[in-house]
Design a protein around this motif. Structure first.
Motif, PDB file in Angstrom:
ATOM      1  N   VAL A 113      19.828  29.315  42.566  1.00 41.49           N
ATOM      2  CA  VAL A 113      19.898  28.156  41.674  1.00 41.49           C
ATOM      3  C   VAL A 113      18.585  27.367  41.773  1.00 41.49           C
ATOM      4  O   VAL A 113      18.266  26.860  42.857  1.00 41.49           O
ATOM      5  N   PRO A 114      17.818  27.248  40.701  1.00 38.84           N
ATOM      6  CA  PRO A 114      16.510  26.579  40.757  1.00 38.84           C
ATOM      7  C   PRO A 114      16.562  25.162  41.327  1.00 38.84           C
ATOM      8  O   PRO A 114      15.678  24.767  42.100  1.00 38.84           O
ATOM      9  N   PHE A 115      17.582  24.377  40.962  1.00 39.67           N
ATOM     10  CA  PHE A 115      17.673  23.008  41.470  1.00 39.67           C
ATOM     11  C   PHE A 115      17.793  23.001  42.994  1.00 39.67           C
ATOM     12  O   PHE A 115      17.140  22.206  43.687  1.00 39.67           O
ATOM     13  N   LEU A 116      18.626  23.871  43.545  1.00 40.44           N
ATOM     14  CA  LEU A 116      18.801  23.947  45.002  1.00 40.44           C
ATOM     15  C   LEU A 116      17.550  24.491  45.682  1.00 40.44           C
ATOM     16  O   LEU A 116      17.180  24.051  46.773  1.00 40.44           O
ATOM     17  N   TRP A 117      16.876  25.451  45.034  1.00 39.55           N
ATOM     18  CA  TRP A 117      15.669  26.032  45.623  1.00 39.55           C
ATOM     19  C   TRP A 117      14.566  24.996  45.781  1.00 39.55           C
ATOM     20  O   TRP A 117      13.770  25.063  46.710  1.00 39.55           O
ATOM     21  N   ARG A 118      14.489  24.019  44.889  1.00 37.70           N
ATOM     22  CA  ARG A 118      13.458  22.979  44.995  1.00 37.70           C
ATOM     23  C   ARG A 118      13.513  22.295  46.361  1.00 37.70           C
ATOM     24  O   ARG A 118      12.493  21.902  46.908  1.00 37.70           O
ATOM     25  N   PHE A 119      14.707  22.129  46.885  1.00 33.94           N
ATOM     26  CA  PHE A 119      14.872  21.499  48.198  1.00 33.94           C
ATOM     27  C   PHE A 119      14.733  22.518  49.325  1.00 33.94           C
ATOM     28  O   PHE A 119      14.078  22.252  50.336  1.00 33.94           O
ATOM     29  N   HIS A 120      15.351  23.682  49.149  1.00 30.80           N
ATOM     30  CA  HIS A 120      15.331  24.695  50.215  1.00 30.80           C
ATOM     31  C   HIS A 120      13.929  25.275  50.413  1.00 30.80           C
ATOM     32  O   HIS A 120      13.598  25.737  51.519  1.00 30.80           O
ATOM     33  N   GLU A 121      13.114  25.234  49.369  1.00 31.98           N
ATOM     34  CA  GLU A 121      11.752  25.754  49.457  1.00 31.98           C
ATOM     35  C   GLU A 121      10.957  25.071  50.567  1.00 31.98           C
ATOM     36  O   GLU A 121      10.086  25.688  51.193  1.00 31.98           O
ATOM     37  N   ILE A 122      11.265  23.808  50.839  1.00 35.39           N
ATOM     38  CA  ILE A 122      10.548  23.061  51.881  1.00 35.39           C
ATOM     39  C   ILE A 122      10.676  23.765  53.228  1.00 35.39           C
ATOM     40  O   ILE A 122       9.742  23.799  54.027  1.00 35.39           O
TER      41      ILE A 122
END
Length: 266
Positions: A113-122
């Motif tokens: 999910v792109p929205f969740l990846w924005r945070f998990h990418e950190i």
């Protein structure tokens, strides 16, 4: 109940602190791979990871634990009448197994999910893998995870004891899996059939997206095999760690990055 909750939190804190300290030392005495960073880069990295960890520790005490405690106290008591066998020590073991499967799927969603990846990418932007990576998460991801976990607690009527034991197990398993500790090859291969080992999780942090999107397990490695996400690749010490085509960022940038990416896409 309040005294029991406080005791469990205290034991959890002591055990996790001792575990992370032990692995922090041992992985530097017996490293699987050399850390190819200058002294200044090492200091900056420890500051970034430590600052994220410190932020999340405060957030956990102030928000995450109260959310979990509220969810456990508010859950409908359907186990006592519909599943009386799902209680006590056996119930805790079953809860841990169910929650470990669910965190596998939550982790997988964070990559899909792109929205969740924005945070998990950190978490994945760290270009070196060791014990401190295990506690490097964006506070937004921590909040989202707490809310998702609260829904599961309410739905499955999970007692707070199981929640705290599970959260402790998540941290212990993550510290082990992210560590740069060198293990005997035969031992690590044997463990890998059951649990996520450093060699298995190393591939998950490989800066090639097809590897990053694999090996999602937290404690048990068989979820990836069951659900077809286990990578056939083996760890190589020359594998680049991080996110494909994305460099590491300073702490302030990491702190705000998910929201800037959201704004950029509007």
């Amino acid at each position: 109940m309040e005294n029991l909750l406080q005791s469990l939190i205290a034991y959890k804190t002591i055990l996790v602190a001792g575990w992370i300290a032990a692995f922090f030392v041992f992985e530097r005495v017996f490293p699987a791979a050399p850390i190819a960073l200058s002294r200044e880069d090492r200091r900056n990295r420890l500051f970034r990871n430590g600052a994220l960890f410190g932020t999340n520790t405060i957030l956990s005490i102030a928000v995450v634990v109260p959310i979990s405690a509220w969810a456990a106290a508010s859950a409908p008591d359907w186990r006592s009448s519909l599943a009386p066998w799902w209680q006590g020590p056996f119930g805790i073991v079953l809860d841990l197994l169910v929650l470990d499967c669910l965190i596998y799927w939550w982790h997988r969603l964070n990559h899909v999910v792109p929205f969740l990846w924005r945070f998990h990418e950190i978490h994945h932007l760290d270009e070196t893998l060791d014990t401190t990576t295990a506690v490097r998460f964006h506070w937004g991801e921590v909040l989202l995870s707490a809310c998702a976990r609260a829904v599961l607690i309410l739905t499955l009527d999970i007692p707070i004891e199981s929640v705290l034991v599970f959260e402790m197990q998540v941290l212990l398993a993550a510290i082990f899996a992210h560590s740069n500790l060198r293990l005997p090859t035969g031992l690590e291969r044997a463990l890998g059939w059951i649990v996520i080992t450093p060699a298995i999780h190393w591939v998950h942090h490989h800066a090639i997206r097809r590897d990053t999107d694999s090996n999602y397990g937290n404690l048990f490695s068989f979820w990836d095999r069951i659900f077809g996400s286990f990578s056939p690749n083996r760890r190589r010490l020359d594998m680049k760690i991080g996110v494909e085509r994305e460099p590491e960022r300073p702490f302030a940038t990491l702190f705000l990055r998910p929201f800037r990416r959201i704004a950029d896409q509007k």
